[in-house]
Design a protein around this motif. Structure first.
Motif, PDB file in Angstrom:
ATOM      1  N   THR A  59      -8.701   3.997  -3.514  1.00 45.26           N
ATOM      2  CA  THR A  59      -7.521   3.603  -2.751  1.00 45.26           C
ATOM      3  C   THR A  59      -6.605   4.792  -2.505  1.00 45.26           C
ATOM      4  N   LEU A  60      -6.435   5.602  -3.516  1.00 43.80           N
ATOM      5  CA  LEU A  60      -5.552   6.763  -3.446  1.00 43.80           C
ATOM      6  C   LEU A  60      -6.411   8.023  -3.355  1.00 43.80           C
ATOM      7  N   PRO A  61      -6.151   8.888  -2.367  1.00 50.08           N
ATOM      8  CA  PRO A  61      -6.929  10.119  -2.290  1.00 50.08           C
ATOM      9  C   PRO A  61      -6.852  10.910  -3.596  1.00 50.08           C
ATOM     10  N   ARG A  62      -7.995  11.418  -4.010  1.00 45.40           N
ATOM     11  CA  ARG A  62      -8.124  12.092  -5.302  1.00 45.40           C
ATOM     12  C   ARG A  62      -7.174  13.283  -5.438  1.00 45.40           C
ATOM     13  N   ARG A  63      -6.936  14.006  -4.369  1.00 36.21           N
ATOM     14  CA  ARG A  63      -6.034  15.170  -4.429  1.00 36.21           C
ATOM     15  C   ARG A  63      -4.653  14.760  -4.933  1.00 36.21           C
ATOM     16  N   TYR A  64      -4.126  13.647  -4.408  1.00 35.82           N
ATOM     17  CA  TYR A  64      -2.779  13.224  -4.791  1.00 35.82           C
ATOM     18  C   TYR A  64      -2.759  12.678  -6.205  1.00 35.82           C
ATOM     19  N   LEU A  65      -3.803  11.986  -6.580  1.00 36.34           N
ATOM     20  CA  LEU A  65      -3.916  11.499  -7.953  1.00 36.34           C
ATOM     21  C   LEU A  65      -3.913  12.671  -8.935  1.00 36.34           C
ATOM     22  N   GLU A  66      -4.748  13.663  -8.672  1.00 37.22           N
ATOM     23  CA  GLU A  66      -4.839  14.808  -9.587  1.00 37.22           C
ATOM     24  C   GLU A  66      -3.554  15.627  -9.601  1.00 37.22           C
ATOM     25  N   LEU A  67      -2.891  15.775  -8.454  1.00 41.72           N
ATOM     26  CA  LEU A  67      -1.590  16.458  -8.436  1.00 41.72           C
ATOM     27  C   LEU A  67      -0.609  15.755  -9.373  1.00 41.72           C
ATOM     28  N   ARG A 141       6.370   5.530   1.873  1.00 41.64           N
ATOM     29  CA  ARG A 141       5.839   4.507   2.786  1.00 41.64           C
ATOM     30  C   ARG A 141       5.373   5.110   4.107  1.00 41.64           C
ATOM     31  N   ALA A 142       5.960   6.221   4.506  1.00 39.21           N
ATOM     32  CA  ALA A 142       5.541   6.877   5.748  1.00 39.21           C
ATOM     33  C   ALA A 142       4.175   7.546   5.607  1.00 39.21           C
ATOM     34  N   ARG A 143       3.773   7.834   4.383  1.00 36.15           N
ATOM     35  CA  ARG A 143       2.519   8.549   4.155  1.00 36.15           C
ATOM     36  C   ARG A 143       1.445   7.720   3.443  1.00 36.15           C
ATOM     37  N   PHE A 144       1.878   6.676   2.730  1.00 38.50           N
ATOM     38  CA  PHE A 144       0.948   5.902   1.909  1.00 38.50           C
ATOM     39  C   PHE A 144       1.129   4.413   2.154  1.00 38.50           C
ATOM     40  N   SER A 145       0.065   3.660   1.917  1.00 41.32           N
ATOM     41  CA  SER A 145       0.164   2.197   1.951  1.00 41.32           C
ATOM     42  C   SER A 145       0.885   1.726   0.688  1.00 41.32           C
ATOM     43  N   GLU A 146       1.306   0.474   0.695  1.00 43.64           N
ATOM     44  CA  GLU A 146       1.955  -0.059  -0.510  1.00 43.64           C
ATOM     45  C   GLU A 146       0.994  -0.038  -1.697  1.00 43.64           C
ATOM     46  N   ALA A 147      -0.271  -0.350  -1.467  1.00 46.26           N
ATOM     47  CA  ALA A 147      -1.253  -0.310  -2.561  1.00 46.26           C
ATOM     48  C   ALA A 147      -1.381   1.101  -3.120  1.00 46.26           C
ATOM     49  N   GLN A 148      -1.351   2.102  -2.249  1.00 46.27           N
ATOM     50  CA  GLN A 148      -1.431   3.488  -2.716  1.00 46.27           C
ATOM     51  C   GLN A 148      -0.188   3.876  -3.513  1.00 46.27           C
ATOM     52  N   ILE A 149       0.982   3.425  -3.080  1.00 47.80           N
ATOM     53  CA  ILE A 149       2.219   3.729  -3.810  1.00 47.80           C
ATOM     54  C   ILE A 149       2.190   3.074  -5.187  1.00 47.80           C
ATOM     55  N   VAL A 150       1.737   1.836  -5.238  1.00 43.82           N
ATOM     56  CA  VAL A 150       1.653   1.149  -6.535  1.00 43.82           C
ATOM     57  C   VAL A 150       0.652   1.860  -7.439  1.00 43.82           C
ATOM     58  N   GLU A 151      -0.512   2.232  -6.900  1.00 41.49           N
ATOM     59  CA  GLU A 151      -1.487   2.936  -7.742  1.00 41.49           C
ATOM     60  C   GLU A 151      -0.954   4.290  -8.185  1.00 41.49           C
ATOM     61  N   LEU A 152      -0.309   5.020  -7.293  1.00 41.04           N
ATOM     62  CA  LEU A 152       0.258   6.317  -7.670  1.00 41.04           C
ATOM     63  C   LEU A 152       1.253   6.147  -8.815  1.00 41.04           C
ATOM     64  N   THR A 153       2.112   5.160  -8.713  1.00 33.92           N
ATOM     65  CA  THR A 153       3.096   4.903  -9.769  1.00 33.92           C
ATOM     66  C   THR A 153       2.411   4.484 -11.060  1.00 33.92           C
ATOM     67  N   LEU A 154       1.415   3.622 -10.955  1.00 36.40           N
ATOM     68  CA  LEU A 154       0.645   3.197 -12.125  1.00 36.40           C
ATOM     69  C   LEU A 154      -0.018   4.388 -12.801  1.00 36.40           C
TER      70      LEU A 154
END
Length: 182
Positions: A59-67, A141-154
């Motif tokens: 759901t979340l691109p790996r680059r942003y997760l690893e950052l 929200r301009a760059r990510f879906s709500e699911a991506q924002i929730v996963e990033l926060t999680l």
């Protein structure tokens, strides 16, 4: 050396041994961490499975997760997690000199505006989530879906958990992970 003994998969019921082996072999070189997590069957049953499912969903691109993971792990001075995730960030195209500067300097040309936003958000969630402004969420929200924002926060919050867990229990980096980092 960890402050509690390692548990081998052979000491576990078959269902938990399967989770242990799959996580240790497929998710990454996290055998030392999972051998300690195995002391708590519910944690072993759910945490590695959740992480593997999140990775599989992509759901979340790996680059942003690893950052985010590297930023939080550096803030929390978790040698285990930094050692494991810096190589993954390099695979995602972030050069070694940029990684070395994160989170203190984010002006490296290899980092784009989305990278800088993820770094700023990881800092904000980790340092003081009560003070995150609506403007930052609008940028997210301009760059990510709500699911991506929730996963990033999680994942930012889970990183803090794993940082504290690993450091408090003295979990050492596996030789395989240390070699990959070099």
């Amino acid at each position: 050396m960890a402050r509690v003994r390692d548990i081998a998969p052979e000491e576990l019921p078959p269902d938990l041994a399967a989770v242990y082996r799959k996580y240790a072999s497929e998710y990454g070189p996290f055998a030392n961490q999972v051998s300690i997590l195995a002391h708590v069957p519910a944690a072993l049953r759910h945490l590695p499975t959740m992480l593997m499912e999140l990775r599989a969903a992509q759901t979340l691109p790996r680059r942003y997760l690893e950052l985010a993971i590297v930023v939080v792990s550096k803030l929390n001075a978790c040698h285990y997690c930094v050692g494991h995730h810096v190589p993954m960030l390099k695979v995602e195209g972030v050069p070694e000199d940029a990684v070395a500067q994160i989170p203190d300097r984010v002006d490296h040309p290899a980092l784009d505006d989305t990278d800088r936003l993820v770094i700023a958000y990881a800092l904000a969630v980790t340092r003081d989530p009560h003070r995150i402004r609506d403007a930052m969420h609008a940028e997210l929200r301009a760059r990510f879906s709500e699911a991506q924002i929730v996963e990033l926060t999680l994942r930012i919050a889970l990183t803090t958990f794993f940082n504290l867990f690993s450091e408090a229990l003295g979990i050492e980096e596996e030789a395989k992970a240390a070699h990959a980092a070099q």
